[in-house]
Design a protein around this motif. Structure first.
Motif, PDB file in Angstrom:
ATOM      1  N   ILE A 101       0.832  -1.204   0.000  1.00  0.00           N
ATOM      2  CA  ILE A 101       0.000   0.000   0.000  1.00  0.00           C
ATOM      3  C   ILE A 101       0.865   1.252   0.000  1.00  0.00           C
ATOM      4  O   ILE A 101       0.603   2.219  -0.735  1.00  0.00           O
ATOM      5  CB  ILE A 101      -0.939   0.000   1.223  1.00  0.00           C
ATOM      6  N   LEU A 102       1.910   1.247   0.818  1.00  0.00           N
ATOM      7  CA  LEU A 102       2.819   2.389   0.900  1.00  0.00           C
ATOM      8  C   LEU A 102       3.450   2.685  -0.456  1.00  0.00           C
ATOM      9  O   LEU A 102       3.460   3.833  -0.925  1.00  0.00           O
ATOM     10  CB  LEU A 102       3.904   2.104   1.938  1.00  0.00           C
ATOM     11  N   LEU A 103       3.978   1.657  -1.101  1.00  0.00           N
ATOM     12  CA  LEU A 103       4.623   1.841  -2.400  1.00  0.00           C
ATOM     13  C   LEU A 103       3.631   2.335  -3.453  1.00  0.00           C
ATOM     14  O   LEU A 103       3.933   3.231  -4.246  1.00  0.00           O
ATOM     15  CB  LEU A 103       5.260   0.528  -2.851  1.00  0.00           C
TER      16      LEU A 103
ATOM     17  N   SER B  73      -5.541   3.879  11.602  1.00  0.00           N
ATOM     18  CA  SER B  73      -4.599   2.859  11.134  1.00  0.00           C
ATOM     19  C   SER B  73      -3.971   2.102  12.295  1.00  0.00           C
ATOM     20  O   SER B  73      -3.742   0.894  12.207  1.00  0.00           O
ATOM     21  CB  SER B  73      -3.502   3.509  10.281  1.00  0.00           C
ATOM     22  N   ILE B  74      -3.671   2.798  13.371  1.00  0.00           N
ATOM     23  CA  ILE B  74      -3.072   2.131  14.539  1.00  0.00           C
ATOM     24  C   ILE B  74      -4.041   1.098  15.116  1.00  0.00           C
ATOM     25  O   ILE B  74      -3.660  -0.041  15.417  1.00  0.00           O
ATOM     26  CB  ILE B  74      -2.674   3.167  15.604  1.00  0.00           C
ATOM     27  N   THR B  75      -5.306   1.482  15.271  1.00  0.00           N
ATOM     28  CA  THR B  75      -6.289   0.503  15.772  1.00  0.00           C
ATOM     29  C   THR B  75      -6.445  -0.656  14.800  1.00  0.00           C
ATOM     30  O   THR B  75      -6.665  -1.796  15.212  1.00  0.00           O
ATOM     31  CB  THR B  75      -7.655   1.163  16.001  1.00  0.00           C
ATOM     32  N   LEU B  76      -6.312  -0.358  13.514  1.00  0.00           N
ATOM     33  CA  LEU B  76      -6.432  -1.396  12.494  1.00  0.00           C
ATOM     34  C   LEU B  76      -5.302  -2.410  12.599  1.00  0.00           C
ATOM     35  O   LEU B  76      -5.528  -3.625  12.533  1.00  0.00           O
ATOM     36  CB  LEU B  76      -6.436  -0.752  11.105  1.00  0.00           C
ATOM     37  N   VAL B  77      -4.080  -1.938  12.791  1.00  0.00           N
ATOM     38  CA  VAL B  77      -2.930  -2.839  12.914  1.00  0.00           C
ATOM     39  C   VAL B  77      -3.073  -3.729  14.145  1.00  0.00           C
ATOM     40  O   VAL B  77      -2.827  -4.941  14.081  1.00  0.00           O
ATOM     41  CB  VAL B  77      -1.617  -2.034  12.990  1.00  0.00           C
ATOM     42  N   VAL B  78      -3.478  -3.140  15.257  1.00  0.00           N
ATOM     43  CA  VAL B  78      -3.541  -3.887  16.518  1.00  0.00           C
ATOM     44  C   VAL B  78      -4.596  -4.987  16.460  1.00  0.00           C
ATOM     45  O   VAL B  78      -4.440  -6.033  17.099  1.00  0.00           O
ATOM     46  CB  VAL B  78      -3.800  -2.938  17.701  1.00  0.00           C
ATOM     47  N   GLN B  79      -5.658  -4.806  15.684  1.00  0.00           N
ATOM     48  CA  GLN B  79      -6.668  -5.872  15.597  1.00  0.00           C
ATOM     49  C   GLN B  79      -6.391  -6.860  14.471  1.00  0.00           C
ATOM     50  O   GLN B  79      -6.720  -8.029  14.561  1.00  0.00           O
ATOM     51  CB  GLN B  79      -8.067  -5.295  15.424  1.00  0.00           C
ATOM     52  N   THR B  80      -5.751  -6.396  13.385  1.00  0.00           N
ATOM     53  CA  THR B  80      -5.583  -7.254  12.215  1.00  0.00           C
ATOM     54  C   THR B  80      -4.452  -8.249  12.366  1.00  0.00           C
ATOM     55  O   THR B  80      -4.568  -9.406  11.941  1.00  0.00           O
ATOM     56  CB  THR B  80      -5.363  -6.401  10.950  1.00  0.00           C
ATOM     57  N   VAL B  81      -3.338  -7.844  12.954  1.00  0.00           N
ATOM     58  CA  VAL B  81      -2.195  -8.753  13.090  1.00  0.00           C
ATOM     59  C   VAL B  81      -2.552  -9.991  13.916  1.00  0.00           C
ATOM     60  O   VAL B  81      -2.344 -11.125  13.461  1.00  0.00           O
ATOM     61  CB  VAL B  81      -0.978  -8.024  13.683  1.00  0.00           C
TER      62      VAL B  81
ATOM     63  N   GLY C 206      -0.074   2.721   5.027  1.00  0.00           N
ATOM     64  CA  GLY C 206       0.859   1.655   4.686  1.00  0.00           C
ATOM     65  C   GLY C 206       2.109   1.679   5.530  1.00  0.00           C
ATOM     66  O   GLY C 206       2.594   0.630   5.972  1.00  0.00           O
ATOM     67  N   LEU C 207       2.625   2.880   5.784  1.00  0.00           N
ATOM     68  CA  LEU C 207       3.836   3.005   6.593  1.00  0.00           C
ATOM     69  C   LEU C 207       3.611   2.504   8.016  1.00  0.00           C
ATOM     70  O   LEU C 207       4.435   1.759   8.568  1.00  0.00           O
ATOM     71  CB  LEU C 207       4.294   4.460   6.616  1.00  0.00           C
ATOM     72  N   LEU C 208       2.498   2.905   8.630  1.00  0.00           N
ATOM     73  CA  LEU C 208       2.199   2.466   9.994  1.00  0.00           C
ATOM     74  C   LEU C 208       1.982   0.954  10.052  1.00  0.00           C
ATOM     75  O   LEU C 208       2.426   0.291  11.003  1.00  0.00           O
ATOM     76  CB  LEU C 208       0.968   3.199  10.515  1.00  0.00           C
ATOM     77  N   SER C 209       1.318   0.408   9.044  1.00  0.00           N
ATOM     78  CA  SER C 209       1.094  -1.041   9.021  1.00  0.00           C
ATOM     79  C   SER C 209       2.414  -1.784   8.923  1.00  0.00           C
ATOM     80  O   SER C 209       2.641  -2.772   9.630  1.00  0.00           O
ATOM     81  CB  SER C 209       0.196  -1.413   7.827  1.00  0.00           C
ATOM     82  N   PHE C 210       3.279  -1.336   8.048  1.00  0.00           N
ATOM     83  CA  PHE C 210       4.573  -1.991   7.861  1.00  0.00           C
ATOM     84  C   PHE C 210       5.458  -1.857   9.093  1.00  0.00           C
ATOM     85  O   PHE C 210       6.122  -2.816   9.503  1.00  0.00           O
ATOM     86  CB  PHE C 210       5.272  -1.384   6.634  1.00  0.00           C
TER      87      PHE C 210
END
Length: 438
Positions: free
Chosen positions: A166-168, A342-350, A284-288
């Motif tokens: 996504i970032l790229l 995005s932060i909440t998204l990363v914490v639940q998705t991983v 994308g950056l926060l997810s990565f």
């Protein structure tokens, strides 16, 4: 100089993570960059419609790619359980490259008429079929190369790779939008990301040749007669239903925040295209960057606690964030809102993506993982931009996407309550023989 067995294990782990991350990132770059170019593609391939019709059909075509995900998950997942994870990953990469090439060189509506959007739809169907099997095969490979205490960390690289893709994609489209004129962008600039996306094919060759397989392939003559899909549905049917329900909230949030937000920011809030795309790049950056840390965190405290608390945070933030953004749209507010969500998204998705392969035994793990993920994403992820666009037009309320996300998050939490958390448990009887990386 050859490595000793003790030194080779961490090396193989790093090799698996790096190779899988690169391959997944390029696949998600190819699959998702279409969403960042929705407005341009709409004008080129659906010019007979008004601006709203162009956008609606473009995001619907984005969603069409998800229709094939369940079929891709079933077929490629079964292939991964029969022929191995590496073979399945290689197949998905070449299919994604094919779909990307078809879009890159597709004539526009002005050149060949109605055949142009039909060609785009066909390419998206091929890409959707590929993506449906890719997540299951690659996540299963990562999980099976980990130990019970590192599965969250290893699986986190699946989501990290999505963030990298996504970032790229967002950065590239943002740079093109900022540096090219509207005429140049519509003439040839929009094709550049898809041409670059075709470069994933060599990565497929690398993965096929150098990765260590995690499945002991059973000869066809001695393989079980029942298909892996039959086993998954007959023996794990309740788990499949609960798991599909549990992931719809995260997938809806991911596709609204990551892929629809740029279109929303440009069309509804009047922000410049580069600003909106760099907001997607922030996601994308926060997810990565955060995914590996969240993965290790889930290995320590468990998957379900992180998912539940992050969803509570998301429920509390969704409406205030959208209201604050629409009251006075600005680049700063867009970046803050996108960053928080995005932060909440990363914490639940991983931890969520780690739980999926943990639910199924090894002989049908890729099939089960692929089926659950592809069905959940197909129903509520890929069509999130379409639903959000339709709700905005039907209600005239710029907060409509917030209500949609709120509903999906609350409903998906019910499925999560029915699932067992297998954090730290030994999944397979046979030991992996692989030591964790320190």
């Amino acid at each position: 100089m050859s490595l000793t067995p003790s030194a080779r294990a961490p090396y193989n782990q790093r090799q698996t993570i790096v190779a899988t991350t690169i391959g997944n990132a390029l696949e998600f770059f190819d699959f998702t960059v279409y969403g960042f170019l929705a407005l341009v593609i709409g004008r080129l391939f659906f010019p007979t419609l008004d601006a709203y019709g162009q956008l609606l059909l473009t995001v619907a075509t984005f969603g069409v790619g998800f229709i094939m995900r369940p079929l891709g998950g079933i077929v490629i997942g079964a292939y991964a359980d029969r022929a191995g994870r590496k073979a399945a990953m290689t197949l998905t990469i070449f299919l994604m490259a094919l779909g990307c090439a078809m879009i890159a060189f597709a004539p526009t509506y002005a050149q060949i008429g109605i055949a142009a959007p039909i060609l785009i739809v066909l390419a998206r169907l091929i890409q959707g079929f590929s993506a449906g099997g890719e997540v299951g095969a690659s996540t299963t490979l990562l999980v099976e190369h980990a130990t019970p205490s590192t599965r969250g960390y290893f699986a986190s690289w699946q989501f990290a790779s999505q963030g990298l893709g996504i970032l790229l994609g967002a950065l590239l489209v943002g740079v093109l939008s900022a540096t090219l004129s509207k005429e140049a962008m519509e003439s040839w600039g929009w094709r550049v990301p898809f041409v670059l996306g075709m470069l994933i094919a060599p990565v497929g060759m690398y993965i096929r040749r150098h990765l260590e397989e995690s499945l002991t392939v059973v000869p066809a003559a001695t393989a079980p007669r029942r298909s892996s899909l039959t086993v998954v549905l007959s023996e794990h049917g309740k788990t499949v239903l609960a798991a599909v329900l549990s992931i719809i909230g995260g997938t809806a949030a991911a596709y609204v925040v990551s892929f629809y937000m740029p279109t929303y920011a440009i069309r509804e809030l009047g922000l410049p295209p580069p600003v909106a795309l760099f907001g997607a790049a922030l996601t994308g950056l926060l997810s990565f960057a955060l995914a590996p840390f969240v993965g290790r965190w889930s290995d320590r405290v468990g998957r379900k606690p992180l998912i539940i608390w992050s969803r509570i945070a998301l429920v509390l933030l969704i409406y205030p964030c959208f209201w604050w953004l629409t009251e006075a749209p600005s680049p700063a507010r867009l970046f803050i809102v996108v960053g928080l969500l995005s932060i909440t998204l990363v914490v639940q998705t991983v931890p969520g993506i780690t739980m999926l392969p943990e639910m199924f035994p090894k002989p049908v793990r890729a099939s089960g993982m692929s089926l659950v993920y592809s069905v959940g994403v197909a129903l509520f992820g890929g069509f999130s931009p379409f639903i959000s666009t339709w709700l905005l037009n039907a209600t005239g309320n710029k907060l409509a996407p917030a209500w949609y996300l709120l509903a999906m998050t609350l409903v998906s939490t019910l499925g999560l309550l029915w699932l067992k958390d297998h954090t730290g448990e030994i999944l397979d009887k046979e030991p992996t023989g692989i030591q964790p990386v320190h």
